[in-house]
Design a protein around this motif. Structure first.
Motif, PDB file in Angstrom:
ATOM      1  N   GLN A  60      -7.372 -21.535 -20.894  1.00  0.00           N
ATOM      2  CA  GLN A  60      -8.074 -20.346 -20.427  1.00  0.00           C
ATOM      3  C   GLN A  60      -7.814 -20.091 -18.940  1.00  0.00           C
ATOM      4  N   GLN A  61      -7.603 -21.142 -18.172  1.00  0.00           N
ATOM      5  CA  GLN A  61      -7.199 -20.947 -16.781  1.00  0.00           C
ATOM      6  C   GLN A  61      -5.838 -20.253 -16.715  1.00  0.00           C
ATOM      7  N   VAL A  62      -4.934 -20.639 -17.614  1.00  0.00           N
ATOM      8  CA  VAL A  62      -3.620 -19.983 -17.682  1.00  0.00           C
ATOM      9  C   VAL A  62      -3.792 -18.515 -18.057  1.00  0.00           C
ATOM     10  N   VAL A  63      -4.656 -18.244 -19.036  1.00  0.00           N
ATOM     11  CA  VAL A  63      -4.919 -16.863 -19.465  1.00  0.00           C
ATOM     12  C   VAL A  63      -5.432 -16.033 -18.293  1.00  0.00           C
ATOM     13  N   TRP A  64      -6.406 -16.559 -17.556  1.00  0.00           N
ATOM     14  CA  TRP A  64      -6.948 -15.837 -16.407  1.00  0.00           C
ATOM     15  C   TRP A  64      -5.846 -15.564 -15.384  1.00  0.00           C
ATOM     16  N   ALA A  65      -5.017 -16.559 -15.116  1.00  0.00           N
ATOM     17  CA  ALA A  65      -3.928 -16.386 -14.157  1.00  0.00           C
ATOM     18  C   ALA A  65      -2.974 -15.286 -14.604  1.00  0.00           C
ATOM     19  N   GLU A  66      -2.662 -15.257 -15.899  1.00  0.00           N
ATOM     20  CA  GLU A  66      -1.741 -14.243 -16.417  1.00  0.00           C
ATOM     21  C   GLU A  66      -2.327 -12.844 -16.296  1.00  0.00           C
ATOM     22  N   GLU A  67      -3.568 -12.676 -16.708  1.00  0.00           N
ATOM     23  CA  GLU A  67      -4.169 -11.342 -16.662  1.00  0.00           C
ATOM     24  C   GLU A  67      -4.384 -10.884 -15.223  1.00  0.00           C
ATOM     25  N   TYR A  68      -4.724 -11.809 -14.360  1.00  0.00           N
ATOM     26  CA  TYR A  68      -4.924 -11.473 -12.944  1.00  0.00           C
ATOM     27  C   TYR A  68      -3.637 -10.905 -12.356  1.00  0.00           C
ATOM     28  N   ALA A  69      -2.527 -11.553 -12.660  1.00  0.00           N
ATOM     29  CA  ALA A  69      -1.250 -11.099 -12.110  1.00  0.00           C
ATOM     30  C   ALA A  69      -0.777  -9.808 -12.777  1.00  0.00           C
ATOM     31  N   ARG A  70      -0.964  -9.695 -14.078  1.00  0.00           N
ATOM     32  CA  ARG A  70      -0.471  -8.512 -14.794  1.00  0.00           C
ATOM     33  C   ARG A  70      -1.184  -7.242 -14.363  1.00  0.00           C
ATOM     34  N   LEU A  71      -2.452  -7.338 -14.011  1.00  0.00           N
ATOM     35  CA  LEU A  71      -3.196  -6.166 -13.572  1.00  0.00           C
ATOM     36  C   LEU A  71      -3.099  -5.962 -12.056  1.00  0.00           C
ATOM     37  N   ARG A  72      -2.228  -6.722 -11.416  1.00  0.00           N
ATOM     38  CA  ARG A  72      -1.936  -6.578  -9.982  1.00  0.00           C
ATOM     39  C   ARG A  72      -3.211  -6.694  -9.146  1.00  0.00           C
ATOM     40  N   ALA A  73      -4.043  -7.626  -9.491  1.00  0.00           N
ATOM     41  CA  ALA A  73      -5.249  -7.862  -8.698  1.00  0.00           C
ATOM     42  C   ALA A  73      -4.843  -8.289  -7.292  1.00  0.00           C
ATOM     43  N   PRO A  74      -5.671  -8.020  -6.281  1.00  0.00           N
ATOM     44  CA  PRO A  74      -5.306  -8.339  -4.901  1.00  0.00           C
ATOM     45  C   PRO A  74      -4.989  -9.821  -4.724  1.00  0.00           C
ATOM     46  N   ALA A  75      -4.017 -10.103  -3.869  1.00  0.00           N
ATOM     47  CA  ALA A  75      -3.695 -11.494  -3.565  1.00  0.00           C
ATOM     48  C   ALA A  75      -4.924 -12.173  -2.960  1.00  0.00           C
TER      49      ALA A  75
END
Length: 409
Positions: free
Chosen positions: A83-98
């Motif tokens: 689930q940490q991997v899932v969060w990381a993937e969705e965070y990056a795909r939606l271009r969330a702020p660095a």
């Protein structure tokens, strides 16, 4: 190994994606203007908005998902490795702020959970989880970069506190940090990894802590020099003289789940380079086409390697990140650093002579008026140096994993 995700993971993905989309979708999301801001080479972008974004993450419990602590103990949700991997993937795909809080969340917090006292955890983890206190890392010095054991910053005990004197360099985000964890020499006359302590130093000490930004050739200044002139530190982690063990333990955390966030960002950059290549028409250079295909294949390989190492155990001593695979952090650094530098070279190569001219826009933060491809090329020159140079990573693999004779010093 099965790299798939289960039903619970996909439910978690939908929840994460919905939460992010509600805040980042243009036109409706309150943080839409901050989407895509920040990151390596662009840390000057939208600092105020990204600090507020940290607090938004904290209010929803998204900071500290992988901490080795019960869910809610410090205000955070808890998520398993997948689930940490899932969060990381969705965070990056939606271009969330660095993230501006990743050093506190991903480096300091797990270190306190492994080495710190309960009082230190209770003091420092809740404000990290709320996105309220930002941290920077005080390791490298002018004479102790890759050779970290050469630290010369000193700390002298005065009662229950220490007075810290010395200089750190290449300190990312120091200009915005509230705290710095500092490796300092607390035993006079000690050498190398002996006599070091891991101190927590507040940055708001006028006259005792000075931050000087370092202007890079990309025109930005995310790295800094930090000067300590009798700065007061009241917290030592792991006990006086045990700083080397704590510092090395922390370094193992730098290549954890966050590596996958980085790789998704790399994929977005590669897509931009491919679009530039396709825009050059049907007569595009076949050698460049071959290089782009190789970049794509190598990025896929890095992803599988990261998932393999993350799934190789229970995450090492910290229960987070390394997977317990010997040499995995050094291998990961070697792989992504060279890959990203080559991508920077490709970014300008596919544009040919046009890559030598800027768009003409100017600002105090970006005086050269560089576009994204040019900034990528310039910043990635440093990828094989910062965070542990390629030479140091190869030495670690040779000596600690393969058992080869140590380099003479």
């Amino acid at each position: 190994m099965d790299f798939g995700f289960g039903a619970d993971d996909e439910d978690f993905r939908r929840r994460a994606r919905d939460w992010l989309a509600q805040r980042l979708v243009p036109g409706t999301g309150p943080f839409a203007r901050a989407a895509g801001l920040g990151g390596p080479g662009s840390e000057h972008e939208g600092v105020a908005e990204r600090r507020e974004w940290e607090r938004e993450l904290g209010r929803a419990g998204w900071i500290g998902l992988g901490w080795a602590a019960p869910a809610g103990a410090y205000g955070q949700q808890h998520a398993g490795l997948t689930q940490q991997v899932v969060w990381a993937e969705e965070y990056a795909r939606l271009r969330a702020p660095a993230r501006v809080g990743h050093i506190g969340e991903n480096l300091l917090a797990p270190t306190l959970l492994a080495y710190g006292s309960q009082e230190q955890r209770d003091r420092f983890l809740p404000p990290i989880a709320r996105g309220e206190e930002l941290w920077c890392q005080g390791y490298s010095e002018p004479g102790a970069g890759s050779d970290l054991a050469g630290v010369r910053t000193t700390a002298v005990r005065e009662g229950a506190a220490y007075r810290v004197t010395g200089q750190k360099i290449w300190t990312s985000l120091a200009q915005d940090a509230d705290w710095c964890f500092v490796l300092a020499r607390t035993e006079p006359g000690s050498r190398r990894h002996h006599g070091l302590s891991f101190l927590l130093v507040p940055m708001d000490q006028p006259g005792r802590v000075e931050v000087r930004p370092i202007r890079q050739m990309s025109g930005t200044s995310e790295f800094n020099e930090v000067f300590f002139d009798g700065a007061v530190a009241e917290e030592v982690v792991g006990g006086e003289g045990r700083g080397w063990a704590v510092a090395v333990g922390l370094l193992a955390l730098e290549r954890g789940v966050s590596t996958l966030v980085q790789q998704i960002g790399f994929a977005a950059e590669l897509d931009e380079v491919v679009r530039d290549f396709l825009a050059s028409g049907p007569a595009a250079d076949p050698q460049l086409r071959e290089r782009l295909v190789r970049q794509w294949a190598e990025l896929r390989t890095m992803r599988w390697n990261a998932l393999r190492t993350l799934g190789g155990g229970e995450g090492g001593a910290f229960g987070w990140g390394g997977g317990g695979v010997p040499g995995a952090p050094s291998v990961a650094k070697l792989l992504w650093a060279g890959w990203h530098r080559r991508l920077g070279e490709l970014a300008v190569a596919v544009r040919g002579a046009a890559a030598t001219a800027g768009p003409g826009d100017w600002s105090p933060q970006d005086p050269y008026g560089l576009d994204a491809a040019q900034r990528l090329f310039l910043f990635t020159r440093a990828d094989t140096i910062y965070g542990g140079s390629d030479e140091i990573q190869r030495n670690i693999i040779a000596e600690r994993v393969l058992g080869l004779p140590k380099e003479s010093r």
